[in-house]
Design an enzyme around this catalytic site. Structure first.
Site, short mmCIF file in Angstrom:
data_model
loop_
_atom_site.label_atom_id
_atom_site.label_comp_id
_atom_site.label_asym_id
_atom_site.label_seq_id
_atom_site.Cartn_x
_atom_site.Cartn_y
_atom_site.Cartn_z
N HIS A 1 91.49 83.67 38.19
CA HIS A 1 90.20 84.10 38.70
C HIS A 1 90.18 85.62 38.87
O HIS A 1 91.21 86.30 38.75
CB HIS A 1 89.90 83.40 40.02
CG HIS A 1 89.64 81.93 39.86
ND1 HIS A 1 89.32 81.10 40.91
CD2 HIS A 1 89.64 81.13 38.75
CE1 HIS A 1 89.14 79.86 40.48
NE2 HIS A 1 89.33 79.86 39.16
N GLU B 1 89.95 87.57 41.43
CA GLU B 1 90.81 88.14 42.47
C GLU B 1 92.25 88.27 41.98
O GLU B 1 92.93 89.28 42.24
CB GLU B 1 90.77 87.25 43.72
CG GLU B 1 89.40 87.15 44.35
CD GLU B 1 88.63 85.92 43.85
OE1 GLU B 1 87.90 85.32 44.66
OE2 GLU B 1 88.78 85.57 42.65
N TRP C 1 56.59 92.92 13.10
CA TRP C 1 57.40 92.52 14.26
C TRP C 1 56.72 93.04 15.51
O TRP C 1 56.20 94.16 15.52
CB TRP C 1 58.81 93.08 14.15
CG TRP C 1 59.60 92.55 13.01
CD1 TRP C 1 59.86 93.14 11.83
CD2 TRP C 1 60.28 91.27 12.98
NE1 TRP C 1 60.65 92.35 11.05
CE2 TRP C 1 60.93 91.19 11.75
CE3 TRP C 1 60.40 90.21 13.87
CZ2 TRP C 1 61.68 90.09 11.36
CZ3 TRP C 1 61.15 89.13 13.50
CH2 TRP C 1 61.78 89.07 12.26
#
Length: 381
Positions: free
Chosen positions: A53, A55, A175
């Site tokens: 993770h 941390e 476009w």
């Protein structure tokens, strides 16, 4: 919200977290930074499910740089987890590392993983909550939807002129926006595909544009990309000889959602024989599709993102059904000035402004000459 002295550090943590958008799926996108002697000395972000993770990555970065976390402050966008899954609890890792303070953007909505804040406090670590909380909630809005609503996170993407038109009265739309905005959409499709998501269009868009709904990235022929599932909501199925690209080039990567009457048609059987998926979807008393069923069907098959790219009626229907989680609106600096030109949204008849569908502007970004607006619906999250 009052400012915190850790606002800038949390912004850095959010920027770190954003590197894991789509790759971390189905885990949340999380970032962390370590502050020592008043400076950010290390950082980390969650790369992929099953990997360390944010941390832990931050602590590893500190170790590699020779920075001791003892007595330091860590800013993390999401409450450190307090359970053992494919990785150990981050709360325990922070306690063991000797971190003195943890600054948290938001609490974890996952009842299985939450509780890290209480564990840290119980170990004598100072915890400050709610720093840039709304920004952190926007960052993990997808994970919150997966966790609480148990359905895919739906992004509605539309492009319009300044006067809210997506095509001329003749239907010409190439476009509306420039190359930079179109390239951004393909990068978004690439991320959606990487996460095993889907791109959704309505029947009119399918028939008029004959899209492939794939990510086309400069320098890639597409074979090295995981393409998103192509989904079409329509009341009129194509025949096997109609020659649409989804039928000829992506039959096993395409799903049609149709009402039960169309499901019994010869066209449906022919499409199934070609390898396409045809899924019945009920209509309510007012003719609206049961999007809840469609999203549930996709979620059960591992789809965590749905990118709706039109048309306007389908997008509006998703919004009215409460199934739009984020609106991405690309504005082109052009004005058609024609009341007969095709509007970006149409089909409602409100008599008062308080009947309007409300959104909160979260982010603006220049894409070449165009402007990208990121908005979230104003509803209880």
């Amino acid at each position: 919200m009052p400012h915190s002295p850790f606002d800038d550090a949390m912004r850095r943590a959010i920027a770190e977290a954003s590197k894991g958008r789509f790759t971390a799926c189905p885990n949340p996108t999380v970032g962390a930074v370590l502050i020592k002697d008043g400076e950010i000395r290390a950082s980390g972000w969650h790369h992929q499910a099953g990997q360390p993770h944010a941390e832990i990555m931050c602590l590893a970065d500190a170790e590699a740089k020779g920075v001791s976390p003892k007595g330091a402050t860590m800013c993390v966008t999401l409450e450190p987890c307090n359970h053992t899954g494919r990785t150990g609890p981050c709360s325990e890792a922070l306690i063991k590392a000797g971190v003195a303070k943890v600054v948290v953007g938001m609490r974890d909505p996952n009842p299985v993983a939450c509780g890290g804040i209480e564990r840290l406090k119980g170990a004598g670590i100072e915890v400050e909550e709610g720093v840039l909380e709304q920004d952190c909630r926007d960052l993990t809005a997808d994970f919150t939807t997966w966790t609480l609503a148990k359905r895919p996170f739906v992004i509605v993407k539309m492009a319009s002129t300044l006067d809210g038109r997506i095509a001329t009265r003749t239907g010409h739309s190439r476009w509306v926006t420039g190359e930079a905005a179109r390239a951004a959409v393909h990068r978004l499709r690439q991320g959606i595909g990487l996460a095993g998501g889907a791109v959704l269009v309505g029947g009119a868009t399918f028939r008029q544009d004959d899209p492939l709904l794939t990510a086309r990235i400069e320098g890639s022929d597409g074979t090295d990309l995981r393409q998103p599932l192509a989904c079409v909501v329509t009341s009129r199925l194509p025949g096997p000889r109609d020659g649409y690209k989804l039928l000829t080039e992506r039959p096993t990567q395409t799903a049609f959602f149709v009402d039960t009457r169309s499901m019994l048609s010869p066209e449906a059987m022919n499409l199934c024989d070609m390898g396409l998926k045809v899924v019945p979807i009920d209509r309510g008393d007012k003719g609206a599709y049961d999007f809840g069923f469609m999203l549930d069907w996709l979620f059960k098959r591992g789809v965590r993102y749905v990118l709706c790219e039109g048309g306007g009626r389908l997008a509006l229907s998703l919004m009215e059904a409460g199934c739009c989680d984020m609106l991405l609106l690309h504005l082109s600096p052009k004005i058609l000035g024609d009341s007969e030109a095709k509007p970006v949204f149409a089909g409602r008849s409100p008599l008062a402004m308080d009947e309007a569908l409300g959104f909160r502007l979260a982010k603006t970004e220049a894409l070449g000459e165009d402007l990208a607006l990121t908005l979230f619906p104003r509803r209880e999250r």
